[in-house]
Scaffold this motif. Structure first.
Motif, PDB file in Angstrom:
ATOM      1  N   TRP A   1       0.804  -1.219   0.000  1.00 21.65           N
ATOM      2  CA  TRP A   1       0.000   0.000   0.000  1.00 21.65           C
ATOM      3  C   TRP A   1       0.838   1.271   0.000  1.00 21.65           C
ATOM      4  O   TRP A   1       0.439   2.277  -0.573  1.00 21.65           O
ATOM      5  CB  TRP A   1      -0.923   0.021   1.220  1.00 21.65           C
ATOM      6  CG  TRP A   1      -1.539  -1.288   1.545  1.00 21.65           C
ATOM      7  CD1 TRP A   1      -1.404  -1.992   2.715  1.00 21.65           C
ATOM      8  CD2 TRP A   1      -2.386  -2.093   0.714  1.00 21.65           C
ATOM      9  NE1 TRP A   1      -2.106  -3.166   2.652  1.00 21.65           N
ATOM     10  CE2 TRP A   1      -2.724  -3.262   1.441  1.00 21.65           C
ATOM     11  CE3 TRP A   1      -2.894  -1.939  -0.578  1.00 21.65           C
ATOM     12  CZ2 TRP A   1      -3.538  -4.254   0.934  1.00 21.65           C
ATOM     13  CZ3 TRP A   1      -3.705  -2.938  -1.096  1.00 21.65           C
ATOM     14  CH2 TRP A   1      -4.029  -4.075  -0.351  1.00 21.65           C
ATOM     15  N   MET A   2       1.969   1.242   0.663  1.00 11.62           N
ATOM     16  CA  MET A   2       2.745   2.466   0.835  1.00 11.62           C
ATOM     17  C   MET A   2       4.223   2.138   0.895  1.00 11.62           C
ATOM     18  O   MET A   2       4.614   1.087   1.419  1.00 11.62           O
ATOM     19  CB  MET A   2       2.302   3.184   2.117  1.00 11.62           C
ATOM     20  CG  MET A   2       3.106   4.414   2.479  1.00 11.62           C
ATOM     21  SD  MET A   2       2.470   5.242   3.964  1.00 11.62           S
ATOM     22  CE  MET A   2       1.572   6.588   3.217  1.00 11.62           C
TER      23      MET A   2
ATOM     24  N   MET B   1      -4.725   4.905 -10.890  1.00 12.89           N
ATOM     25  CA  MET B   1      -4.599   6.304 -10.477  1.00 12.89           C
ATOM     26  C   MET B   1      -3.192   6.694 -10.044  1.00 12.89           C
ATOM     27  O   MET B   1      -2.694   7.756 -10.408  1.00 12.89           O
ATOM     28  CB  MET B   1      -5.577   6.588  -9.338  1.00 12.89           C
ATOM     29  CG  MET B   1      -5.567   8.035  -8.886  1.00 12.89           C
ATOM     30  SD  MET B   1      -6.720   8.324  -7.527  1.00 12.89           S
ATOM     31  CE  MET B   1      -6.623  10.103  -7.403  1.00 12.89           C
ATOM     32  N   LEU B   2      -2.545   5.838  -9.211  1.00  8.98           N
ATOM     33  CA  LEU B   2      -1.239   6.177  -8.656  1.00  8.98           C
ATOM     34  C   LEU B   2      -0.246   5.044  -8.888  1.00  8.98           C
ATOM     35  O   LEU B   2      -0.617   3.866  -8.859  1.00  8.98           O
ATOM     36  CB  LEU B   2      -1.351   6.459  -7.156  1.00  8.98           C
ATOM     37  CG  LEU B   2      -2.175   7.684  -6.741  1.00  8.98           C
ATOM     38  CD1 LEU B   2      -2.304   7.734  -5.222  1.00  8.98           C
ATOM     39  CD2 LEU B   2      -1.549   8.959  -7.262  1.00  8.98           C
ATOM     40  N   PHE B   3       1.015   5.424  -9.083  1.00 13.75           N
ATOM     41  CA  PHE B   3       2.083   4.446  -9.299  1.00 13.75           C
ATOM     42  C   PHE B   3       2.623   4.020  -7.938  1.00 13.75           C
ATOM     43  O   PHE B   3       3.304   4.781  -7.257  1.00 13.75           O
ATOM     44  CB  PHE B   3       3.188   5.074 -10.147  1.00 13.75           C
ATOM     45  CG  PHE B   3       4.203   4.080 -10.645  1.00 13.75           C
ATOM     46  CD1 PHE B   3       3.877   3.185 -11.655  1.00 13.75           C
ATOM     47  CD2 PHE B   3       5.476   4.047 -10.104  1.00 13.75           C
ATOM     48  CE1 PHE B   3       4.813   2.276 -12.125  1.00 13.75           C
ATOM     49  CE2 PHE B   3       6.408   3.135 -10.556  1.00 13.75           C
ATOM     50  CZ  PHE B   3       6.082   2.251 -11.574  1.00 13.75           C
ATOM     51  N   ILE B   4       2.289   2.799  -7.538  1.00  7.40           N
ATOM     52  CA  ILE B   4       2.646   2.287  -6.218  1.00  7.40           C
ATOM     53  C   ILE B   4       3.346   0.940  -6.361  1.00  7.40           C
ATOM     54  O   ILE B   4       2.833   0.036  -7.023  1.00  7.40           O
ATOM     55  CB  ILE B   4       1.395   2.104  -5.316  1.00  7.40           C
ATOM     56  CG1 ILE B   4       0.582   3.395  -5.219  1.00  7.40           C
ATOM     57  CG2 ILE B   4       1.800   1.604  -3.934  1.00  7.40           C
ATOM     58  CD1 ILE B   4       1.246   4.501  -4.445  1.00  7.40           C
ATOM     59  N   ASP B   5       4.517   0.815  -5.742  1.00  8.24           N
ATOM     60  CA  ASP B   5       5.229  -0.464  -5.701  1.00  8.24           C
ATOM     61  C   ASP B   5       5.413  -1.060  -7.104  1.00  8.24           C
ATOM     62  O   ASP B   5       5.207  -2.254  -7.318  1.00  8.24           O
ATOM     63  CB  ASP B   5       4.484  -1.457  -4.794  1.00  8.24           C
ATOM     64  CG  ASP B   5       5.372  -2.612  -4.341  1.00  8.24           C
ATOM     65  OD1 ASP B   5       6.590  -2.407  -4.224  1.00  8.24           O
ATOM     66  OD2 ASP B   5       4.843  -3.715  -4.107  1.00  8.24           O
ATOM     67  N   GLY B   6       5.744  -0.199  -8.062  1.00 10.26           N
ATOM     68  CA  GLY B   6       6.085  -0.664  -9.398  1.00 10.26           C
ATOM     69  C   GLY B   6       4.930  -0.841 -10.358  1.00 10.26           C
ATOM     70  O   GLY B   6       5.118  -1.380 -11.460  1.00 10.26           O
TER      71      GLY B   6
END
Length: 210
Positions: free
Chosen positions: A59-60, A176-181
């Motif tokens: 998640w973060m 929506m968002l680029f998270i963990d690749g």
């Protein structure tokens, strides 16, 4: 002014605002308090991030080394972004962190909210208490009108936290968002100052009269 001096100046401004807000708002029963992230927190923050990887991923992503943490602090200029720590009042230990990102003034008066608990004290309600303080700080002291939070649908703990504090569901955004690749889908949640109460508070000086 070098980068270190710039960060310390921004941190001092945030600390002054937080202290002014908390001066008459912490009650005897309050288990947590707020303060800004500082250079001195590098070792503790990195160790907590490493110990909490199972809570945060996917998640973060937070800085997991002191070096990365010190670089990370450069984003918190006080004006467009602030980084806060939720700390236990009795020991000073860090229980979690809350970020007010992408602060936009003018007609928007909005910030994007992000937060994370740390494993040693997770599940005891500290983050909920800390987030309540941050909401008051954002609306009463910073005079923001709105806070938004983008949360991945599978992050049930984060969804429950914003729901508990009265956030309104505003929609679903694929990739929506680029998270963990990867580009991840997110739910959009928001809270305005009139939903938070008790208010009303004066408008921020940057808000147009009409």
């Amino acid at each position: 002014m070098n980068q270190g001096d710039y960060v310390e100046a921004a941190t001092a401004r945030t600390a002054a605002e937080v202290e002014a807000f908390l001066a008459d708002r912490l009650e005897e029963s309050s288990r947590v308090t707020l303060r800004p992230l500082t250079f001195a927190d590098a070792e503790e923050f990195a160790a907590l991030t490493q110990a909490s990887a199972h809570l945060h991923q996917p998640w973060m992503s937070l800085p997991a080394t002191p070096e990365d943490y010190r670089s990370y602090l450069g984003r918190f200029d006080h004006v467009k972004a602030q980084g806060l720590l939720v700390c236990l009042r009795d020991t000073g230990a860090i229980a979690g962190t809350v970020f007010l990102n992408d602060i936009i003034r003018g007609r928007f008066q909005n910030a994007s909210l992000a937060y994370a608990a740390f494993a040693p004290t997770a599940g005891k309600g500290y983050m909920s208490e800390g987030l309540r303080l941050v909401l008051g700080y954002a609306f009463e002291r910073l005079l923001l009108h709105r806070l938004d939070a983008q949360i991945q649908p599978g992050n049930r703990a984060s969804l429950k936290l914003v729901q508990r504090h009265g956030f309104r569901y505003e929609g679903y955004s694929p990739a929506m968002l680029f998270i963990d690749g990867a580009w991840e889908d997110h739910e959009r949640w928001a809270l305005t100052n009139d939903m938070f109460g008790p208010g009303p508070w004066p408008p921020h000086p940057s808000r147009p009269a009409r």
